[in-house]
Design a protein around this motif. Structure first.
Motif, short mmCIF file in Angstrom:
data_model
loop_
_atom_site.label_atom_id
_atom_site.label_comp_id
_atom_site.label_asym_id
_atom_site.label_seq_id
_atom_site.Cartn_x
_atom_site.Cartn_y
_atom_site.Cartn_z
N VAL A 214 1.17 -0.99 0.27
CA VAL A 214 -0.20 -0.41 -0.01
C VAL A 214 0.91 1.16 -0.21
O VAL A 214 0.70 1.74 -0.26
CB VAL A 214 -0.91 0.26 0.96
CG1 VAL A 214 -1.55 1.00 1.18
CG2 VAL A 214 -2.24 -1.05 1.63
N PHE A 215 2.12 1.21 1.26
CA PHE A 215 2.91 2.58 1.08
C PHE A 215 3.76 2.61 -0.39
O PHE A 215 3.42 3.46 -1.12
CB PHE A 215 4.16 2.26 2.07
CG PHE A 215 4.73 3.19 2.12
CD1 PHE A 215 4.49 3.94 3.11
CD2 PHE A 215 6.01 3.01 1.30
CE1 PHE A 215 5.31 5.67 3.07
CE2 PHE A 215 7.17 4.47 0.89
CZ PHE A 215 6.54 5.47 1.83
N GLN A 216 4.18 1.94 -0.93
CA GLN A 216 4.95 1.87 -2.13
C GLN A 216 3.47 2.09 -3.38
O GLN A 216 3.93 3.43 -4.13
CB GLN A 216 4.59 0.32 -2.73
CG GLN A 216 6.59 -0.07 -2.54
CD GLN A 216 7.99 0.68 -2.10
OE1 GLN A 216 7.77 1.84 -2.60
NE2 GLN A 216 8.39 0.75 -1.18
N GLU A 217 2.52 1.79 -3.56
CA GLU A 217 1.36 1.74 -4.46
C GLU A 217 0.86 3.56 -4.22
O GLU A 217 1.26 4.48 -4.67
CB GLU A 217 0.03 1.17 -4.21
CG GLU A 217 -0.48 0.89 -5.59
CD GLU A 217 -1.50 0.25 -5.66
OE1 GLU A 217 -3.09 0.54 -5.36
OE2 GLU A 217 -0.96 -1.05 -5.94
N ASP B 108 -5.93 15.48 -4.00
CA ASP B 108 -4.80 14.28 -3.15
C ASP B 108 -5.00 13.71 -1.54
O ASP B 108 -6.11 13.65 -0.92
CB ASP B 108 -4.04 13.84 -3.21
CG ASP B 108 -3.40 12.68 -3.58
OD1 ASP B 108 -2.48 12.22 -2.71
OD2 ASP B 108 -3.58 11.81 -4.62
N MET B 109 -4.75 14.47 -0.96
CA MET B 109 -4.49 14.68 0.39
C MET B 109 -6.61 15.67 1.03
O MET B 109 -6.13 14.61 2.48
CB MET B 109 -3.60 16.60 0.97
CG MET B 109 -2.09 16.10 0.54
SD MET B 109 -1.39 14.29 1.46
CE MET B 109 -0.62 12.71 0.18
N MET B 110 -6.67 15.88 0.55
CA MET B 110 -8.13 16.25 1.40
C MET B 110 -8.64 14.92 0.62
O MET B 110 -9.85 14.44 1.43
CB MET B 110 -8.78 17.21 0.46
CG MET B 110 -8.00 18.29 0.67
SD MET B 110 -9.18 19.81 0.56
CE MET B 110 -10.86 19.90 1.11
N ALA B 111 -8.58 14.00 -0.40
CA ALA B 111 -9.27 13.19 -0.30
C ALA B 111 -9.12 11.69 0.57
O ALA B 111 -9.64 10.98 1.08
CB ALA B 111 -9.02 12.27 -1.80
N PHE B 112 -7.16 11.93 0.55
CA PHE B 112 -7.07 10.67 1.94
C PHE B 112 -6.43 11.92 2.83
O PHE B 112 -4.70 12.33 3.29
CB PHE B 112 -6.38 9.81 1.24
CG PHE B 112 -6.68 9.56 -0.19
CD1 PHE B 112 -7.31 8.30 0.48
CD2 PHE B 112 -6.27 9.55 -1.46
CE1 PHE B 112 -8.16 6.95 -0.54
CE2 PHE B 112 -6.91 8.76 -1.82
CZ PHE B 112 -8.25 8.04 -1.91
N PRO B 113 -7.08 12.15 3.96
CA PRO B 113 -6.33 13.28 5.04
C PRO B 113 -5.33 12.32 5.89
O PRO B 113 -4.16 12.92 5.82
CB PRO B 113 -7.67 13.29 5.42
CG PRO B 113 -8.17 12.80 5.55
CD PRO B 113 -8.83 12.18 4.00
N TYR B 114 -5.54 10.71 5.78
CA TYR B 114 -4.16 10.40 6.81
C TYR B 114 -2.76 9.92 6.34
O TYR B 114 -2.08 9.67 6.36
CB TYR B 114 -4.76 9.89 7.45
CG TYR B 114 -6.16 10.30 8.56
CD1 TYR B 114 -5.48 10.70 9.06
CD2 TYR B 114 -6.92 10.50 7.98
CE1 TYR B 114 -6.87 11.03 10.29
CE2 TYR B 114 -8.22 10.92 8.73
CZ TYR B 114 -7.86 11.15 9.88
OH TYR B 114 -9.29 11.66 10.95
N GLN B 115 -3.42 10.24 4.91
CA GLN B 115 -1.98 9.45 3.88
C GLN B 115 -0.26 9.61 4.53
O GLN B 115 0.29 9.03 4.09
CB GLN B 115 -2.40 9.85 2.13
CG GLN B 115 -1.05 9.47 1.41
CD GLN B 115 -1.47 9.04 0.63
OE1 GLN B 115 -2.59 8.83 -0.72
NE2 GLN B 115 -1.29 10.28 -0.49
#
Length: 197
Positions: A58-61, A94-101
């Motif tokens: 998941v991290f690499q992707e 990107d960050m708003m769609a995935f705020p904890y990324q």
């Protein structure tokens, strides 16, 4: 008889990404991920022998996807100011769609080590930093080492998102109001880094 891949592997990764990056369940177990994906834990372990292997995938992707999107911004044929605006838009979306990324990625890098980011293509960044220097030489940007400019830009973008739970509480903001606040940052950041030009 081995399981036939009918998209199950990608479903598991997408589910883990949603749980971790969108919902903030950074320590989701393989059972929680399997349940959310609608598969049994045996299927999950067929594709990923351990939670660590799933998290690494998941991290690499995620790292590769974000890198590719940002690299496209950095090497686009747009004029520099539009390129920066485009980069801000892509990053915030990107960050708003995935705020904890970002929190997840920083945590993984600090936990596992820098080998996780060993495959990042640095050429687009070098090219972008050369453009930053040209803009500074032309007087369009305040003079500083170009790497400082890029770190400042990403700090202005990422820090409020990493600290979102604190800011929501501090400013008494619901998710929608906080998202509006973050969206408004684009214009503020552009004005700040381009001296109002």
């Amino acid at each position: 008889m081995p399981l036939k891949n009918t998209g199950t592997e990608q479903l598991i990764k997408d589910t883990a990404k949603r749980l971790i990056f969108a919902e903030g369940k950074l320590h989701a177990t393989t059972q929680e991920i399997a349940d959310a994906a609608g598969v049994n834990r045996t299927s999950l372990h067929y594709y990923f022998r351990s939670r660590d292997l799933l998290i690494a995938a998941v991290f690499q992707e995620a790292m590769q996807g974000l890198s590719e999107r940002l690299n496209q911004c950095m090497v686009s044929a747009k004029p520099f100011k539009q390129k920066v605006e485009f980069l801000i838009e892509v990053f915030l979306k990107d960050m708003m769609a995935f705020p904890y990324q970002e929190t997840f990625m920083v945590t993984e890098i600090n936990t596992v080590g820098k080998q996780l980011v060993g495959n990042i293509d640095s050429e687009p960044v070098k090219s972008f930093l050369n453009e930053v220097q040209q803009e500074m030489d032309s007087g369009n940007l305040k003079a500083m080492p170009p790497s400082q400019f890029l770190m400042n830009l990403f700090s202005l973008l990422s820090y409020p998102l990493i600290m979102a739970p604190l800011y929501k509480q501090l400013f008494q903001l619901a998710d929608g109001a906080f998202n509006e606040l973050i969206t408004a940052r684009k214009a503020m950041i552009m004005e700040l880094i381009f001296n109002g030009k």
